[in-house]
Design a protein around this motif. Structure first.
Motif, PDB file in Angstrom:
ATOM      1  N   GLY A 291     -13.085   5.890 -15.684  1.00  0.00           N
ATOM      2  CA  GLY A 291     -12.096   5.811 -14.601  1.00  0.00           C
ATOM      3  C   GLY A 291     -12.291   6.805 -13.479  1.00  0.00           C
ATOM      4  N   GLN A 292     -13.515   7.135 -13.160  1.00  0.00           N
ATOM      5  CA  GLN A 292     -13.750   8.125 -12.104  1.00  0.00           C
ATOM      6  C   GLN A 292     -14.229   7.498 -10.785  1.00  0.00           C
ATOM      7  OE1 GLN A 292     -12.899  11.532 -12.601  1.00  0.00           O
ATOM      8  NE2 GLN A 292     -11.930  10.266 -14.160  1.00  0.00           N
ATOM      9  N   GLY A 293     -14.432   6.175 -10.764  1.00  0.00           N
ATOM     10  CA  GLY A 293     -14.886   5.518  -9.527  1.00  0.00           C
ATOM     11  C   GLY A 293     -13.695   4.954  -8.762  1.00  0.00           C
ATOM     12  N   ALA A 294     -13.790   3.676  -8.370  1.00  0.00           N
ATOM     13  CA  ALA A 294     -12.700   3.040  -7.604  1.00  0.00           C
ATOM     14  C   ALA A 294     -11.401   3.030  -8.398  1.00  0.00           C
ATOM     15  CB  ALA A 294     -13.096   1.615  -7.245  1.00  0.00           C
ATOM     16  N   SER A 295     -11.521   3.149  -9.725  1.00  0.00           N
ATOM     17  CA  SER A 295     -10.329   3.061 -10.574  1.00  0.00           C
ATOM     18  C   SER A 295      -9.579   4.395 -10.685  1.00  0.00           C
ATOM     19  CB  SER A 295     -10.732   2.600 -11.986  1.00  0.00           C
ATOM     20  OG  SER A 295     -11.532   1.444 -11.936  1.00  0.00           O
ATOM     21  N   ARG A 296     -10.010   5.393  -9.971  1.00  0.00           N
ATOM     22  CA  ARG A 296      -9.442   6.720 -10.234  1.00  0.00           C
ATOM     23  C   ARG A 296      -8.005   6.898  -9.724  1.00  0.00           C
ATOM     24  NH1 ARG A 296     -12.070  12.527  -9.062  1.00  0.00           N
ATOM     25  NH2 ARG A 296     -10.251  13.708  -9.712  1.00  0.00           N
ATOM     26  N   ALA A 297      -7.775   6.723  -8.441  1.00  0.00           N
ATOM     27  CA  ALA A 297      -6.424   6.968  -7.894  1.00  0.00           C
ATOM     28  C   ALA A 297      -6.052   5.819  -6.968  1.00  0.00           C
ATOM     29  CB  ALA A 297      -6.404   8.308  -7.164  1.00  0.00           C
ATOM     30  N   ASN A 298      -6.205   4.601  -7.452  1.00  0.00           N
ATOM     31  CA  ASN A 298      -5.927   3.437  -6.596  1.00  0.00           C
ATOM     32  C   ASN A 298      -4.415   3.195  -6.476  1.00  0.00           C
ATOM     33  OD1 ASN A 298      -5.084   1.998  -8.822  1.00  0.00           O
ATOM     34  ND2 ASN A 298      -6.900   0.727  -8.971  1.00  0.00           N
ATOM     35  N   GLY A 299      -4.063   2.050  -5.890  1.00  0.00           N
ATOM     36  CA  GLY A 299      -2.652   1.805  -5.579  1.00  0.00           C
ATOM     37  C   GLY A 299      -1.743   1.604  -6.781  1.00  0.00           C
ATOM     38  N   ALA A 300      -2.316   1.494  -7.993  1.00  0.00           N
ATOM     39  CA  ALA A 300      -1.540   1.431  -9.252  1.00  0.00           C
ATOM     40  C   ALA A 300      -0.721   0.146  -9.402  1.00  0.00           C
ATOM     41  CB  ALA A 300      -0.623   2.654  -9.399  1.00  0.00           C
TER      42      ALA A 300
ATOM     43  N   THR B  56       5.731  -2.520  -0.722  1.00  0.00           N
ATOM     44  CA  THR B  56       4.593  -2.743   0.172  1.00  0.00           C
ATOM     45  C   THR B  56       5.145  -2.852   1.583  1.00  0.00           C
ATOM     46  OG1 THR B  56       3.331  -3.937  -1.504  1.00  0.00           O
ATOM     47  CG2 THR B  56       2.690  -4.297   0.778  1.00  0.00           C
ATOM     48  N   ASP B  57       4.626  -2.038   2.488  1.00  0.00           N
ATOM     49  CA  ASP B  57       5.019  -2.132   3.892  1.00  0.00           C
ATOM     50  C   ASP B  57       3.978  -3.024   4.565  1.00  0.00           C
ATOM     51  OD1 ASP B  57       5.542  -1.725   6.591  1.00  0.00           O
ATOM     52  OD2 ASP B  57       6.191   0.349   6.278  1.00  0.00           O
ATOM     53  N   ALA B  58       4.355  -4.310   4.781  1.00  0.00           N
ATOM     54  CA  ALA B  58       3.371  -5.296   5.236  1.00  0.00           C
ATOM     55  C   ALA B  58       2.812  -4.937   6.617  1.00  0.00           C
ATOM     56  CB  ALA B  58       3.995  -6.679   5.262  1.00  0.00           C
ATOM     57  N   ALA B  59       3.639  -4.350   7.479  1.00  0.00           N
ATOM     58  CA  ALA B  59       3.166  -4.041   8.837  1.00  0.00           C
ATOM     59  C   ALA B  59       2.120  -2.934   8.797  1.00  0.00           C
ATOM     60  CB  ALA B  59       4.336  -3.626   9.704  1.00  0.00           C
ATOM     61  N   ARG B  60       2.366  -1.912   7.995  1.00  0.00           N
ATOM     62  CA  ARG B  60       1.413  -0.783   7.926  1.00  0.00           C
ATOM     63  C   ARG B  60       0.324  -1.010   6.898  1.00  0.00           C
ATOM     64  NH1 ARG B  60       6.429   2.712   8.152  1.00  0.00           N
ATOM     65  NH2 ARG B  60       6.415   3.752  10.175  1.00  0.00           N
ATOM     66  N   LYS B  61       0.466  -2.064   6.101  1.00  0.00           N
ATOM     67  CA  LYS B  61      -0.489  -2.384   5.029  1.00  0.00           C
ATOM     68  C   LYS B  61      -0.639  -1.203   4.064  1.00  0.00           C
ATOM     69  CE  LYS B  61      -2.834  -6.146   7.284  1.00  0.00           C
ATOM     70  NZ  LYS B  61      -1.627  -6.964   7.006  1.00  0.00           N
ATOM     71  N   LEU B  62       0.510  -0.654   3.645  1.00  0.00           N
ATOM     72  CA  LEU B  62       0.511   0.454   2.681  1.00  0.00           C
ATOM     73  C   LEU B  62       1.347   0.056   1.472  1.00  0.00           C
ATOM     74  CD1 LEU B  62       1.116   3.595   4.948  1.00  0.00           C
ATOM     75  CD2 LEU B  62      -1.041   2.834   3.938  1.00  0.00           C
TER      76      LEU B  62
ATOM     77  N   PRO C 295      -9.389  12.671   7.734  1.00  0.00           N
ATOM     78  CA  PRO C 295      -8.056  13.297   7.684  1.00  0.00           C
ATOM     79  C   PRO C 295      -6.992  12.514   8.460  1.00  0.00           C
ATOM     80  CG  PRO C 295      -9.662  14.705   8.849  1.00  0.00           C
ATOM     81  CD  PRO C 295     -10.407  13.531   8.313  1.00  0.00           C
ATOM     82  N   ARG C 296      -7.426  11.694   9.442  1.00  0.00           N
ATOM     83  CA  ARG C 296      -6.429  10.908  10.196  1.00  0.00           C
ATOM     84  C   ARG C 296      -5.767   9.859   9.306  1.00  0.00           C
ATOM     85  NH1 ARG C 296      -9.749   8.363  14.755  1.00  0.00           N
ATOM     86  NH2 ARG C 296     -11.008   8.107  12.911  1.00  0.00           N
ATOM     87  N   ARG C 297      -6.539   9.325   8.350  1.00  0.00           N
ATOM     88  CA  ARG C 297      -5.962   8.338   7.426  1.00  0.00           C
ATOM     89  C   ARG C 297      -4.901   9.005   6.540  1.00  0.00           C
ATOM     90  NH1 ARG C 297      -7.087   3.569   9.712  1.00  0.00           N
ATOM     91  NH2 ARG C 297      -9.154   2.751   9.272  1.00  0.00           N
ATOM     92  N   ILE C 298      -5.220  10.204   6.072  1.00  0.00           N
ATOM     93  CA  ILE C 298      -4.272  10.915   5.190  1.00  0.00           C
ATOM     94  C   ILE C 298      -2.998  11.235   5.972  1.00  0.00           C
ATOM     95  CG2 ILE C 298      -3.961  12.983   3.736  1.00  0.00           C
ATOM     96  CD1 ILE C 298      -6.137  10.888   2.792  1.00  0.00           C
ATOM     97  N   GLN C 299      -3.201  11.711   7.207  1.00  0.00           N
ATOM     98  CA  GLN C 299      -2.066  12.047   8.069  1.00  0.00           C
ATOM     99  C   GLN C 299      -1.204  10.809   8.301  1.00  0.00           C
ATOM    100  OE1 GLN C 299      -1.223  15.070   8.628  1.00  0.00           O
ATOM    101  NE2 GLN C 299       0.600  14.213   9.617  1.00  0.00           N
ATOM    102  N   ALA C 300      -1.863   9.659   8.549  1.00  0.00           N
ATOM    103  CA  ALA C 300      -1.107   8.418   8.814  1.00  0.00           C
ATOM    104  C   ALA C 300      -0.261   8.036   7.597  1.00  0.00           C
ATOM    105  CB  ALA C 300      -2.075   7.295   9.164  1.00  0.00           C
ATOM    106  N   MET C 301      -0.812   8.227   6.383  1.00  0.00           N
ATOM    107  CA  MET C 301      -0.045   7.880   5.179  1.00  0.00           C
ATOM    108  C   MET C 301       1.140   8.837   4.997  1.00  0.00           C
ATOM    109  SD  MET C 301      -2.649   6.466   2.279  1.00  0.00           S
ATOM    110  CE  MET C 301      -3.925   7.653   2.435  1.00  0.00           C
ATOM    111  N   LEU C 302       0.903  10.121   5.263  1.00  0.00           N
ATOM    112  CA  LEU C 302       1.991  11.098   5.103  1.00  0.00           C
ATOM    113  C   LEU C 302       3.100  10.813   6.112  1.00  0.00           C
ATOM    114  CD1 LEU C 302      -0.027  14.408   4.488  1.00  0.00           C
ATOM    115  CD2 LEU C 302       1.107  12.922   2.821  1.00  0.00           C
ATOM    116  N   GLN C 303       2.696  10.455   7.348  1.00  0.00           N
ATOM    117  CA  GLN C 303       3.693  10.144   8.381  1.00  0.00           C
ATOM    118  C   GLN C 303       4.508   8.912   7.975  1.00  0.00           C
ATOM    119  OE1 GLN C 303       4.130  12.099  11.265  1.00  0.00           O
ATOM    120  NE2 GLN C 303       6.027  10.903  11.162  1.00  0.00           N
ATOM    121  N   ALA C 304       3.799   7.877   7.496  1.00  0.00           N
ATOM    122  CA  ALA C 304       4.499   6.646   7.087  1.00  0.00           C
ATOM    123  C   ALA C 304       5.463   6.946   5.937  1.00  0.00           C
ATOM    124  CB  ALA C 304       3.478   5.596   6.661  1.00  0.00           C
TER     125      ALA C 304
END
Ligand SMILES: Cc1cc2nc3c(=O)[nH]c(=O)nc-3n(C[C@H](O)[C@H](O)[C@H](O)COP(=O)(O)OP(=O)(O)OC[C@H]3O[C@@H](n4cnc5c(N)ncnc54)[C@H](O)[C@@H]3O)c2cc1C
Length: 424
Positions: free
Chosen positions: A37-46, A303-309, A335-344
């Motif tokens: 579980g260290q590849g794509a399966s590590r910290a996915n959307g669950a 799921t926020d369909a508009a932000r796709k999160l 880092p912009r992706r991380i910032q966008a998720m934290l803002q959302a």
């Protein structure tokens, strides 16, 4: 007893080990990482997203593509690469963007996802009392919130169409959404409507990989990178492996059959054998935030369909995941992706989280153009595939594993296996 070697101990490979072991095979599980579980399966959307299996390639995605690609903040980004396989993949993706293909694929994936739900439940139920499966699967239900009222009719039609295949879903107005998930009361953006699916569940993919790899009783060969295959008389006979820390020495692992579940690494691994897998890595990101105020954090999957999160509650943390970047096997974190998720997260659930240590993560979805996984035999004797699960590997892992275990014994499973052949 036949000996099968599974390459890749992500959620798909670990589930494959479990399914094969239950059928009486002797299994060896090989992975370059130090544990499952260290590849794509590590910290996915669950998300065990059993009723949300629509492929990425849709007519709507094709229409929105130019806008997404031109905008800096769009959830999707693309960097062209001068590789024939990349352009072939894109051409196949575009060909898959028809309504007829979307419906066929959605129907096929719904059958596989419901099979997966049943297989996982069976494995949990049948685990010995003294050795339970050791993974928490919570039926949280999923609420998809839409910000655009213009999407309501299409969403309603999709719910009615999916009901034919056994999906239980309801369209809710904004007030009903807030009743379903009271933490949305503080959302700063208006909600137009939502879709509520009570049967959806959440689980930690890394924990599930570890639990299945353990429960399978397979022999683990971690820290072991597969460098190639040894062939004899048109069959794969052994793996050529390199141990971590001993790059100068190769050794072989022999078996009667081999299953490639190497996720985003599968295409490169098989290319020297002349097997071209239509798999592109599509990068996504997640953060895992500690809950600061339980009343303000979501309990249901949102799921926020508009932000796709997507948001999933995992104990005292909430996992937020999203974005799709077609940029090759580049795992660097923007880092912009991380910032966008934290803002959302702060806008949607103000005051809910501690954002000081967001545990930023990026992973590569092993994606086929049609979003159908590749499950079955290759044209090389003894070499099988269970890979290419894209954005749905956690959801589809257990059903795919069971399906492959049946195909490997020449059994025709009750689920129609044809849609999951290499033709995808
Ligand atoms: C941001 C994000 C969010 C997601 N959210 C969800 C979700 O909510 N629900 C869902 O169902 N899916 C989700 N997915 C998709 C899901 O994570 C993947 O489909 C799934 O993890 C793929 O599993 P896998 O076992 O095929 O690949 P991996 O987990 O990547 O495992 C492949 C393994 O193969 C090993 N390997 C590769 N090459 C070699 C080699 N040569 N030698 C030895 N070992 C090798 C790797 O080390 C790795 O451990 C998400 C993905 C991302 C990126």
């Amino acid at each position: 007893m036949k000996h099968v070697c599974v390459i890749g101990a992500g959620v798909v490979g670990s589930a494959t080990a479990m399914a094969l072991a239950r059928e009486g095979f002797q299994v060896t599980l090989v992975d370059a990482a130090d544990r499952p579980g260290q590849g794509a399966s590590r910290a996915n959307g669950a998300q065990l997203s059993y009723s949300y299996v629509e492929p990425l390639a849709t007519p709507a995605a094709l229409r929105q593509l130019p806008g997404w690609l031109l905008s800096r903040d769009s959830p999707l980004s693309w960097q062209p690469r001068w590789q024939l396989s990349h352009w072939c993949w894109l051409a196949a993706f575009i060909r898959a963007c028809t309504q007829a293909r979307v419906q066929q694929t959605t129907e096929a994936l719904l059958r596989l996802s419901f099979l997966s739900r049943d297989v996982l439940a069976r494995w949990q139920r049948e685990a010995p009392a003294e050795q339970p499966l050791g993974v928490q699967v919570r039926q949280a239900g999923k609420l998809v919130i839409h910000r655009d009222a213009g999407k309501r009719d299409a969403a309603q039609r999709q719910v009615a169409w999916q009901a034919r295949f056994g999906c239980r879903q309801r369209v809710l107005d904004a007030e009903a959404c807030r009743r379903q998930e009271p933490a949305l009361a503080h959302d700063r953006a208006p909600i137009a409507f939502g879709i509520w699916t009570p049967d959806e569940a959440v689980t930690d993919a890394q924990q599930l990989s570890q639990a299945l790899a353990t429960a399978s009783g397979a022999r683990w060969r971690m820290d072991t990178r597969v460098a190639g295959f040894v062939q004899r008389d048109g069959r794969v006979h052994a793996l050529r492996c390199v141990d971590a820390g001993r790059p100068d020495r190769e050794r072989e692992i022999e078996a009667d059959a081999f299953v490639v579940s190497a996720g985003p690494g599968a295409a490169a691994l098989l290319q020297p054998l002349g097997v071209q897998l239509p798999i592109e890595p599509i990068k996504g990101y997640s953060v895992s935030l500690q809950v600061a105020n339980a009343a303000r954090a979501p309990q249901v999957s949102v799921t926020d369909a508009a932000r796709k999160l997507v948001y999933a509650r995992l104990g005292e943390r909430v996992r937020i995941a999203g974005f799709a970047e077609l940029r090759g096997a580049d795992l660097r974190i923007d880092p912009r992706r991380i910032q966008a998720m934290l803002q959302a997260a702060t806008d949607t659930f103000p005051g809910a989280f501690q954002t000081g240590d967001p545990e930023p993560w990026a992973g590569l979805r092993p994606s086929t153009p049609s979003s159908r996984p590749l499950i079955g035999a290759t044209r090389i004797g003894g070499l099988w595939l269970n890979t290419g699960h894209g954005a749905l590997g956690l959801t589809l892992a257990c059903g795919s594993a069971w399906l492959l275990s049946q195909l490997m014994q020449d059994r025709t499973p009750s689920i129609d296996a044809a849609p999951f052949s290499l033709a995808g």
